[in-house]
Design an enzyme around this catalytic site. Structure first.
Site, PDB file in Angstrom:
ATOM      1  N   GLU A 103      28.683  41.985  32.908  1.00 54.74           N
ATOM      2  CA  GLU A 103      29.718  41.049  33.357  1.00 54.74           C
ATOM      3  C   GLU A 103      29.643  39.734  32.582  1.00 54.74           C
ATOM      4  O   GLU A 103      29.449  38.657  33.164  1.00 54.74           O
ATOM      5  CB  GLU A 103      29.607  40.816  34.866  1.00 54.74           C
ATOM      6  CG  GLU A 103      29.942  42.060  35.664  1.00 54.74           C
ATOM      7  CD  GLU A 103      30.017  41.828  37.166  1.00 54.74           C
ATOM      8  OE1 GLU A 103      29.480  40.813  37.633  1.00 54.74           O
ATOM      9  OE2 GLU A 103      30.606  42.667  37.861  1.00 54.74           O
ATOM     10  N   GLU A 127      31.487  49.781  38.384  1.00 50.70           N
ATOM     11  CA  GLU A 127      30.811  49.395  39.621  1.00 50.70           C
ATOM     12  C   GLU A 127      31.850  49.254  40.721  1.00 50.70           C
ATOM     13  O   GLU A 127      32.934  48.717  40.488  1.00 50.70           O
ATOM     14  CB  GLU A 127      30.156  48.009  39.504  1.00 50.70           C
ATOM     15  CG  GLU A 127      28.951  47.897  38.651  1.00 50.70           C
ATOM     16  CD  GLU A 127      28.405  46.453  38.664  1.00 50.70           C
ATOM     17  OE1 GLU A 127      28.619  45.710  39.638  1.00 50.70           O
ATOM     18  OE2 GLU A 127      27.779  46.085  37.665  1.00 50.70           O
TER      19      GLU A 127
END
Ligand code: GAL
Length: 688
Positions: free
Chosen positions: A169, A326
């Site tokens: 991320e 995710e």
């Protein structure tokens, strides 16, 4: 999915020429982030047995393992990794191997405290946590590329390594840095973009408040507490995104060189825009576009949020399968209150992502940790162990995904509706003062998307430079910033027979965040044949009625009465207040198409009525005729089409479809029942 007309760099790239990257698993990927370094080996052995039971075929390994691979400066040890890769491979589980650069080792913080990012008050972040590095730091880059190189050299050729996961991320915590290095880089970036100080002053409008620069040396990142110039704010967002992208590219180049043929990605955080970095301009750098998506338990529209994000992901991947990297089996832990998923929601959410084009169902995380900041975050294997409802649901989901194996590689059926979305418009919207200062970019996009969702109409959420010719209806929702070229693309689409709906506060500024003069909505004024003279926002407790009964909230505008030459007809007018009698909704016929301007923010019911009108006019029907609360999305493969029917309501639902339910083997002819909260996936007869 249409081809792409114009990338940000104005290259012409055909969708079909992209991404030949191999998918990491044969069938749909199923698994999650796996952190065995946090557990003793006997637990790892139990993990492998339970993963086999659940049908896990892919794990993301090593996201936070830098200190394992390089426990002390320059000392490398891959014994743990070797053992894990071998074990996973022996158990038939492929690995999405992370470069560990999200997790700076404490020794590096000790040796180089200057790599920490500085917040806008120029306070460094503390060591610990993650992503504790300035994206522009050459010192960090050196250490990062060294560990990536050692890692890639070490594992090159290992059969378990099927994908690279760069860092984690990127930008989640370090996207905006104000340290001296970032300031120096920002000055360079600005100088390279504008060439001369005069050009910079003109672009940012620095004459306002007499902030004119006399030298690039005076340019800083927009730090501290002051009303920074909106042009500077927008460029700082672009700069920050570019710096992180540069980091991604640097890691990717190392991986490419040492492990050719293994696809490289990083996990995006695409939710409601604007994004922390500009994924729309990053996506083409990914071999497979991947996303992390989390819903908020108390949000009653969370499945629609998921759908919006899925439709954005498909836009980013240009229609090709993308990877859900995710999501959560239950509660996350960063909200004020973190609620588990409702019964059946685990499967509904997972399969809704697949319906919208994901070829994977991946979670954060495999096993819930017993310590660390996120120790109460949900997992595939919760603290309570394999006897839990969640683990049983996970095992059932694994079986479902197995039954859906043939879906992998199919793509979502071509949408007839496109919604334009651009992070730069969102960034511009939040830079500087506005008629309403808490407007959230993409709220209107989301409102229109909700209306389409409720009507089982699939829309692609795409960049404004996408070629639009394959669509019949294009929505331009609050696209505050737009370039001349992108406005032209919309114009050409209408000329050629398309219908566009432009909504309020679109086309207001150009790429440097300067207002387009002569009346709003500047960039689209000639297309729409309207001129808006003044914004007239409403307070939270105010609303207005239109003459067709629709309700306006939040936003209205003083639209000039169109002159005959303007070619616009008024479809709805204000009936109340200072704007009474004035136009609110207009339409202009252009070439073979039509351009609507909605100058007001409508309540959901009224917006739904407008969407109905547009769909009817363009003869755009639902993906399938379904009862209320049933989501319907179709994927199309080489030999078959697959209709996903997801019942988000508490009542049993129905759909018109024929074929075999891949999850149960049941044959359906004409009508399919979908139990309350249930999912049915039909391989359809008579379609391909
Ligand atoms: C993601 C992140 C994971 C984990 C998860 C749950 O944003 O990539 O590492 O923190 O959120 O909070």
């Amino acid at each position: 999915m249409s081809e792409v007309a114009q990338s940000p760099d104005d290259e012409r790239v055909a969708a079909s020429s992209r991404r030949s990257a191999p998918w990491p698993t044969e069938s749909l990927s199923f698994g999650g982030d796996y952190s065995p370094e946090q557990w003793p080996w006997e637990v790892v052995l139990e993990d492998l047995a339970l993963m086999r039971e659940a049908g896990v075929n892919l794990v993301t390994l090593g996201v936070f393992s830098w200190a394992v691979h390089e426990p002390r400066e320059g000392v490398f040890d891959f014994t743990w990794l070797d053992r894990m890769l071998d074990l996973l491979h022996e158990n038939g589980i492929a690995v999405d191997l992370a470069t560990p650069t999200a997790a700076v080792p404490m020794w590096l913080h000790r040796l180089h405290p200057e790599i920490l990012p500085q917040d806008r008050h120029r306070h460094p972040l503390a060591p610990g946590g993650r992503l504790g590095w300035c994206p522009s730091s050459p010192v960090f880059r050196g250490y990062a590329l060294r560990i990536v190189e050692r890692l890639a050299e070490h594992v090159a050729g290992h059969p378990a390594v099927r994908m690279w996961h760069v860092s984690n991320e990127l930008g989640g915590g370090n996207a905006r840095c104000h340290c001296p290095v970032s300031n120096a880089r920002f000055r360079e970036w600005v100088a390279a973009k504008y060439g001369t100080v005069d050009a910079l002053n003109a672009a940012w409008g620095m004459a306002f408040w007499g902030n004119t620069y006399s030298s690039f040396e005076e340019v800083t990142t927009p730090w501290g507490e002051t009303a920074h110039n909106p042009g500077q704010l927008l460029d700082y967002e672009r700069f920050s995104s570019d710096e992180l992208l540069d980091h991604y590219r640097a890691e990717k180049d190392v991986l490419r060189g040492l492990a050719p043929g293994v696809p490289v990605t990083t996990n995006f955080m695409v939710g409601l825009g604007p994004d922390v970095v500009d994924y729309t301009r990053w996506a083409d750098e990914m071999d497979i576009v991947a996303n992390d998506h989390y819903t908020f338990g108390p949000d009653p529209l969370r499945h629609q949020d998921l759908a919006f994000s899925g439709d954005r992901m498909r836009g980013l991947s240009r229609g090709e399968p993308w990877m859900l990297m995710e999501h959560a089996t239950g509660a996350s832990s960063w909200h004020r209150i973190n609620q588990p998923k409702a019964p059946g929601e685990l499967a509904r959410h997972a399969l809704a992502h697949v319906a919208r084009g994901s070829d994977s169902v991946m979670y954060f995380q495999w096993r819930a940790p017993r310590s660390g900041t996120e120790k109460f975050h949900s997992a595939m294997l919760p603290h309570s162990g394999p006897q839990s409802r969640v683990f049983r649901d996970v095992v059932d989901l694994g079986a479902h995904l197995d039954a859906l194996a043939e879906v992998r590689g199919s793509t979502v059926a071509s949408a007839e509706v496109a919604i334009l979305h651009d992070n730069e418009a969102g960034w511009a919207l939040k830079s500087g003062l506005k008629p309403i200062n808490d407007l959230r970019y993409a709220d209107t996009a989301r409102a229109v998307h909700n209306a389409l969702f409720a009507r089982a109409v699939t829309a692609d959420v795409v960049a404004p430079w996408t070629a639009l010719d394959a669509y019949r209806l294009v929505i331009v929702p609050g696209l505050f910033l737009v370039s001349d070229e992108n406005a032209r693309t919309v114009h050409d689409f209408v000329e050629a027979g398309g219908t566009v709906l432009v909504t309020w506060f679109s086309g207001i500024v150009d790429e440097v965040n300067t207002v387009r003069l002569g009346g709003y909505p500047g960039a689209f004024r000639s297309l729409l044949g309207v001129t808006s003279e003044e914004f007239s926002p409403l307070d939270a407790d105010q609303s207005l009625r239109l003459d067709n009964g629709w309700t306006v909230r939040r936003w209205a505008e003083r639209l000039r009465e169109p002159a005959p030459d303007d070619g616009a007809e008024v479809l709805a007018r204000h009936t109340e207040g200072a704007l009474a009698g004035g136009p609110a909704l207009t339409r202009r016929r252009v070439g073979a198409g039509a351009a609507y301007y909605l100058s007001v923010d409508l309540d959901p019911e009224s917006l739904g009525a407008l969407v109905d009108r547009l769909l009817e006019e363009k003869e755009i029907g639902p993906t399938a005729v379904v009862s209320r609360g049933v989501e319907a999305v179709r994927r199309v493969g080489d030999d078959a089409s697959y209709l996903f029917l997801i019942n988000h309501s508490e009542d049993d639902g129905r759909a018109e479809a024929s074929g075999v339910d891949l999850l149960t083997g049941a044959e359906h002819s004409g009508i399919v029942s979908i139990a309350a909260g249930g999912v049915v996936v039909i391989r359809e007869h008579g379609r391909s």
